[in-house]
Motif scaffolding. Structure first.
Motif, PDB file in Angstrom:
ATOM      1  N   ASP A 194       0.743  -1.181   0.059  1.00 32.35           N
ATOM      2  CA  ASP A 194      -0.023  -0.172   0.003  1.00 32.35           C
ATOM      3  C   ASP A 194       0.879   1.374  -0.092  1.00 32.35           C
ATOM      4  O   ASP A 194       0.449   2.240  -0.556  1.00 32.35           O
ATOM      5  N   HIS A 225      -8.911  -4.244 -10.146  1.00 26.23           N
ATOM      6  CA  HIS A 225      -8.063  -3.561  -9.491  1.00 26.23           C
ATOM      7  C   HIS A 225      -7.295  -4.632  -8.376  1.00 26.23           C
ATOM      8  O   HIS A 225      -7.753  -5.463  -8.015  1.00 26.23           O
ATOM      9  N   ASN A 229      -6.288  -4.864  -5.176  1.00 24.35           N
ATOM     10  CA  ASN A 229      -6.737  -5.088  -3.682  1.00 24.35           C
ATOM     11  C   ASN A 229      -8.151  -5.587  -3.732  1.00 24.35           C
ATOM     12  O   ASN A 229      -8.941  -5.447  -2.706  1.00 24.35           O
ATOM     13  N   PHE A 230      -9.151  -5.576  -4.878  1.00 24.29           N
ATOM     14  CA  PHE A 230     -10.355  -5.896  -4.977  1.00 24.29           C
ATOM     15  C   PHE A 230     -10.663  -7.322  -5.019  1.00 24.29           C
ATOM     16  O   PHE A 230      -9.751  -8.019  -5.496  1.00 24.29           O
ATOM     17  N   GLU A 266      -8.359   5.035  -9.326  1.00 22.94           N
ATOM     18  CA  GLU A 266      -7.524   3.233  -9.118  1.00 22.94           C
ATOM     19  C   GLU A 266      -6.721   3.473  -7.931  1.00 22.94           C
ATOM     20  O   GLU A 266      -6.850   2.572  -6.999  1.00 22.94           O
ATOM     21  N   GLU A 270      -7.354   1.563  -4.041  1.00 23.25           N
ATOM     22  CA  GLU A 270      -6.691   0.398  -4.108  1.00 23.25           C
ATOM     23  C   GLU A 270      -5.793   0.635  -2.619  1.00 23.25           C
ATOM     24  O   GLU A 270      -5.766  -0.392  -2.050  1.00 23.25           O
ATOM     25  N   ARG A 281      -8.124   0.248   1.551  1.00 21.33           N
ATOM     26  CA  ARG A 281      -8.974  -1.061   1.734  1.00 21.33           C
ATOM     27  C   ARG A 281      -8.495  -2.051   2.975  1.00 21.33           C
ATOM     28  O   ARG A 281      -8.897  -2.916   3.062  1.00 21.33           O
TER      29      ARG A 281
END
Length: 274
Positions: A48, A107, A109-110, A241, A245, A248
């Motif tokens: 991240d 994406h 981390n989705f 985006e 990301e 989350r």
């Protein structure tokens, strides 16, 4: 060493210079992706933070390398002077908006159910790679357009600024390579395939750079619009985006500090070299 690179890029055609510069950004993506051979697991906080760093570089580059020169080189005063930048910026964001709605992608981390774009049976791997590829289109365009402006002799488009932009994008492409390859490895893909798809996500940059350089070389009046177009596309990517990301999980502060660090680095590079 840097002076030699700048002098060499200034001595060759803008299209070739843009190609070499964007090839450098692709190589750094591949270097980042290659860490999948050395690292067994990527810490989520570090990921991240690196994504935040990427966003900071892109935002800083959008202003210092693209929007500011676009406004400076526009003729007229007041509203007329800023109009080309405003139009180009809007169309750049609209272009990525349309691409985001059409191109199937997912994406980093989705979850699987959060796929975007038109419905597609494509595997999660392909969708992840396409998401990062979308990041890289405006980056390649930005490098190409700026090198094209240098070749036209526009005072606001300097070779140092073009090199700074390529260097900044290359630096932030390193964590992007990791951000693609490590999640693929975590899903059970082999190390080589994870690396392959990681580096492949940036192969679009040299293509976009050549297109950008050719466009402004043949159609000189569009240069301020083209610079702002690339800026608008990059800002759209960051807001739609990159930042989501990084928000989350519990490492939002790390991502924010990474963003600040990326912005500062790109600002220093552009002001010092440009």
């Amino acid at each position: 060493m840097l002076d030699l690179v700048i002098n060499y890029l200034q001595s060759i055609s803008p299209v070739l210079a843009a190609f070499y510069a964007s090839l450098f950004t692709w190589v750094l993506t591949a270097c980042g992706a290659s860490l999948v051979f050395l690292i067994r697991k990527m810490n989520r906080g570090l990921l991240d933070g690196m994504l935040g760093f990427t966003g900071g570089v892109m935002v800083a580059a959008s202003y210092w390398s693209l929007l500011a020169p676009s406004i400076e080189m526009s003729s007229g005063d007041g509203f007329l002077k800023v109009l080309p930048a405003a139009i180009g910026f809007g169309f750049g964001a609209l272009f990525l908006f349309m691409l985001d709605k059409i191109l199937p992608h997912l994406h980093i981390n989705f979850k699987e159910g959060e796929k975007e774009g038109v419905k597609s049976p494509w595997h999660r791997t392909t969708l992840l790679v396409l998401a990062i590829t979308m990041h890289n289109i405006p980056e390649g365009l930005a490098v190409g357009v700026l090198f094209g402006g240098v070749a036209l002799g526009i005072p606001e488009a300097t070779i140092g600024g073009a090199v700074a932009l390529a260097l900044g994008i290359g630096i932030q492409n390193f964590p992007e390579g990791i951000a693609v390859s490590m999640p693929l490895r975590r899903q059970g893909m082999s190390r080589f395939k994870s690396f392959w798809y990681g580096q492949l996500s940036a192969i679009v940059e040299p293509i976009a750079a050549v297109i950008g350089a050719l466009a402004v070389t043949f159609f000189t009046p569009i240069l301020p619009y083209a610079l702002a177009f690339a800026a608008g596309a990059m800002i759209f990517v960051v807001v739609e985006e990159v930042i989501p990301e990084t928000q989350r999980d519990k490492y939002t502060d790390v991502a924010t500090l990474g963003f600040i660090g990326g912005f500062i680095l790109m600002m220093i590079l552009d002001v010092a070299l440009g």
